[in-house]
Design a protein around this motif. Structure first.
Motif, short mmCIF file in Angstrom:
data_model
loop_
_atom_site.label_atom_id
_atom_site.label_comp_id
_atom_site.label_asym_id
_atom_site.label_seq_id
_atom_site.Cartn_x
_atom_site.Cartn_y
_atom_site.Cartn_z
N ALA A 94 38.21 51.10 42.85
CA ALA A 94 37.60 49.72 42.68
C ALA A 94 37.44 49.59 41.14
O ALA A 94 37.18 50.30 40.51
CB ALA A 94 36.37 49.46 43.42
N PRO A 95 37.59 48.36 40.61
CA PRO A 95 37.65 47.85 39.41
C PRO A 95 36.16 48.13 39.10
O PRO A 95 35.15 48.06 39.68
CB PRO A 95 38.10 46.53 39.15
CG PRO A 95 38.90 46.23 40.21
CD PRO A 95 38.31 46.91 41.34
N GLU A 96 35.76 48.22 37.72
CA GLU A 96 34.35 48.53 37.55
C GLU A 96 33.63 47.00 37.60
O GLU A 96 34.07 45.99 37.29
CB GLU A 96 34.25 48.60 35.72
CG GLU A 96 34.71 50.15 35.42
CD GLU A 96 34.50 50.39 34.06
OE1 GLU A 96 33.88 49.68 33.40
OE2 GLU A 96 35.18 51.77 33.59
N PRO A 97 32.49 47.31 38.09
CA PRO A 97 31.51 46.12 38.22
C PRO A 97 31.53 45.39 36.82
O PRO A 97 31.17 45.78 35.87
CB PRO A 97 30.24 46.39 38.81
CG PRO A 97 30.10 47.83 38.35
CD PRO A 97 31.64 48.25 38.37
N GLY A 98 31.33 43.90 37.15
CA GLY A 98 31.00 43.23 35.91
C GLY A 98 32.32 42.68 34.86
O GLY A 98 31.96 41.92 34.12
N LEU A 99 33.48 43.15 35.37
CA LEU A 99 34.62 42.92 34.56
C LEU A 99 34.95 41.29 34.80
O LEU A 99 35.04 40.54 35.85
CB LEU A 99 35.75 43.71 35.02
CG LEU A 99 35.60 45.13 34.27
CD1 LEU A 99 37.01 45.90 34.99
CD2 LEU A 99 35.43 45.27 32.96
N GLY A 100 35.44 40.56 33.86
CA GLY A 100 35.96 39.23 33.94
C GLY A 100 37.38 39.62 34.80
O GLY A 100 37.93 40.50 35.09
N TRP A 101 37.95 38.22 35.42
CA TRP A 101 38.72 38.48 36.34
C TRP A 101 40.18 38.96 35.51
O TRP A 101 41.05 39.82 36.14
CB TRP A 101 39.28 36.89 36.93
CG TRP A 101 39.70 36.05 36.11
CD1 TRP A 101 39.13 35.16 35.25
CD2 TRP A 101 41.14 35.81 35.57
NE1 TRP A 101 40.05 34.15 34.68
CE2 TRP A 101 41.19 34.68 34.62
CE3 TRP A 101 42.51 36.35 36.00
CZ2 TRP A 101 42.47 34.28 34.14
CZ3 TRP A 101 43.52 35.91 35.54
CH2 TRP A 101 43.57 34.82 34.49
N ARG A 102 40.46 38.61 34.26
CA ARG A 102 41.65 39.23 33.38
C ARG A 102 41.62 40.90 33.32
O ARG A 102 42.50 41.53 33.86
CB ARG A 102 41.77 38.53 32.21
CG ARG A 102 42.34 37.16 32.47
CD ARG A 102 42.85 36.76 30.82
NE ARG A 102 43.97 37.41 30.33
CZ ARG A 102 45.12 36.88 29.78
NH1 ARG A 102 45.29 35.39 30.23
NH2 ARG A 102 46.13 37.67 29.48
N ASP A 103 40.42 41.17 32.97
CA ASP A 103 40.15 42.49 32.70
C ASP A 103 40.35 43.38 34.15
O ASP A 103 40.80 44.49 34.04
CB ASP A 103 38.90 42.85 32.02
CG ASP A 103 38.68 42.23 30.70
OD1 ASP A 103 39.85 42.34 30.06
OD2 ASP A 103 37.58 42.09 30.11
N ALA A 104 39.75 42.80 35.31
CA ALA A 104 39.78 43.47 36.34
C ALA A 104 41.19 43.63 37.05
O ALA A 104 41.68 44.65 37.47
CB ALA A 104 38.69 42.64 37.55
N LEU A 105 41.84 42.57 36.76
CA LEU A 105 43.32 42.64 37.28
C LEU A 105 44.18 43.41 36.43
O LEU A 105 45.16 43.98 36.78
CB LEU A 105 44.09 41.05 37.26
CG LEU A 105 43.77 40.34 38.40
CD1 LEU A 105 44.31 38.90 38.24
CD2 LEU A 105 44.17 40.88 39.66
N THR A 106 43.71 43.62 35.03
CA THR A 106 44.59 44.48 34.12
C THR A 106 44.16 46.12 34.55
O THR A 106 45.13 46.66 34.64
CB THR A 106 43.98 44.19 32.69
OG1 THR A 106 44.43 42.85 32.29
CG2 THR A 106 44.69 45.25 31.82
N ALA A 107 43.12 46.17 34.85
CA ALA A 107 42.69 47.45 35.35
C ALA A 107 43.24 47.77 36.79
O ALA A 107 43.81 49.00 37.08
CB ALA A 107 41.28 47.43 35.72
N ILE A 108 43.29 46.88 37.53
CA ILE A 108 44.13 47.13 38.79
C ILE A 108 45.73 47.45 38.65
O ILE A 108 46.00 48.38 39.32
CB ILE A 108 43.82 45.95 39.77
CG1 ILE A 108 42.40 45.86 40.17
CG2 ILE A 108 44.85 45.91 40.72
CD1 ILE A 108 42.17 44.64 41.04
N ALA A 109 46.20 46.71 37.68
CA ALA A 109 47.53 46.75 37.49
C ALA A 109 47.78 48.19 36.90
O ALA A 109 48.70 48.97 37.40
CB ALA A 109 48.37 45.62 36.77
#
Length: 255
Positions: A94-109
């Motif tokens: 799971a992406p790290e909590p507290g990330l903005g949506w762009r950073d979260a999607l970048t981490a997921i990708a």
């Protein structure tokens, strides 16, 4: 890499296996293996070779059991492929909590890019009809959670998640194909271009006159990447542009 295979097993039985729905109790001795053992063996075979290595006989040989005994755990190869996909999706954090949506999607990708490189066989099976197991549901949930509440409706959230995952899949395929070409040819891209340079130097200048943009851009890209293409660069560039498009849509609605 062989063509993409379609997982077309019995969806009811596959879902039961994915979610641990127990069937009627069996008589006889306790099974020597578990379904998880079979799935892990199949993944190991696919990682070492390709998805073509995953056959009921091949997995049985790997486990040291008879092919017929494997049907105690999985109905067939198609259902096994579904279980393998869900097993691989279990590696995605799971992406790290507290990330903005762009950073979260970048981490997921990025995590999905790395998953494809660990398990290239994932590119050999289609997931469009795969029965969603717990890990595949978690993958989808993480993607949607990153997009939730930013201004998209539910259908747009699903489409945006699909854009990201399809980009990762396409660029990872190019990356893995390029690495396979290096292994099979014995030449790196730099070595190939070095050998081709004398021939290319002999091409008449008129060719550049006929195709001026292709010549200019191809030379610039080749010098930058030291290869005909750089899938990792395309992945990063394409992901940023997809996220830019989502951001532009959100900004437009806020005006």
């Amino acid at each position: 890499m062989t063509g993409v295979e379609n997982t077309s097993g019995d969806p009811r039985r596959t879902i039961e296996l994915l979610w641990g729905v127990s069937g009627p109790p069996r008589r006889g001795p306790k099974p020597k293996l578990t379904t998880a053992d079979v799935v892990q063996a199949a993944v190991a075979l696919a990682d070492a070779d390709t998805i073509d290595a995953v056959t009921i006989r091949g997995v049985a040989d790997h486990l040291g059991v008879s092919p017929m005994s494997l049907y105690t755990y999985v109905p067939g190869r198609a259902e096994l492929l579904d279980l393998m996909i869900d097993h691989a999706h279990g590696e995605l954090p799971a992406p790290e909590p507290g990330l903005g949506w762009r950073d979260a999607l970048t981490a997921i990708a990025q995590d999905q890019w790395e998953l494809f490189h660990r398990h290239p066989w994932l590119l050999q099976v289609t997931t469009s009809r795969s029965a969603l197991g717990p890990h595949s549901f978690a993958k989808y949930e993480h993607e949607l959670r990153a997009l939730d509440g930013i201004g998209l409706d539910d259908v747009e959230m699903d489409a945006a998640a699909g854009l990201v995952t399809n980009l990762v899949r396409a660029t990872a395929r190019s990356s893995i194909d390029a690495a396979r070409l290096v292994r099979t040819s014995g030449l790196t891209d730099a070595q190939w271009w070095e050998r081709a340079a004398p021939v290319l130097a002999g091409i008449p200048a008129a060719a550049a006159e006929h195709y001026p943009i292709a010549s200019r851009v191809g030379q610039a890209a080749g010098e930058t990447h030291n290869a005909a293409e750089d899938p990792a660069y395309t992945f990063r560039f394409g992901l940023a542009r997809v996220l830019d498009g989502i951001e532009a849509l959100i900004s437009e609605r806020q005006q």
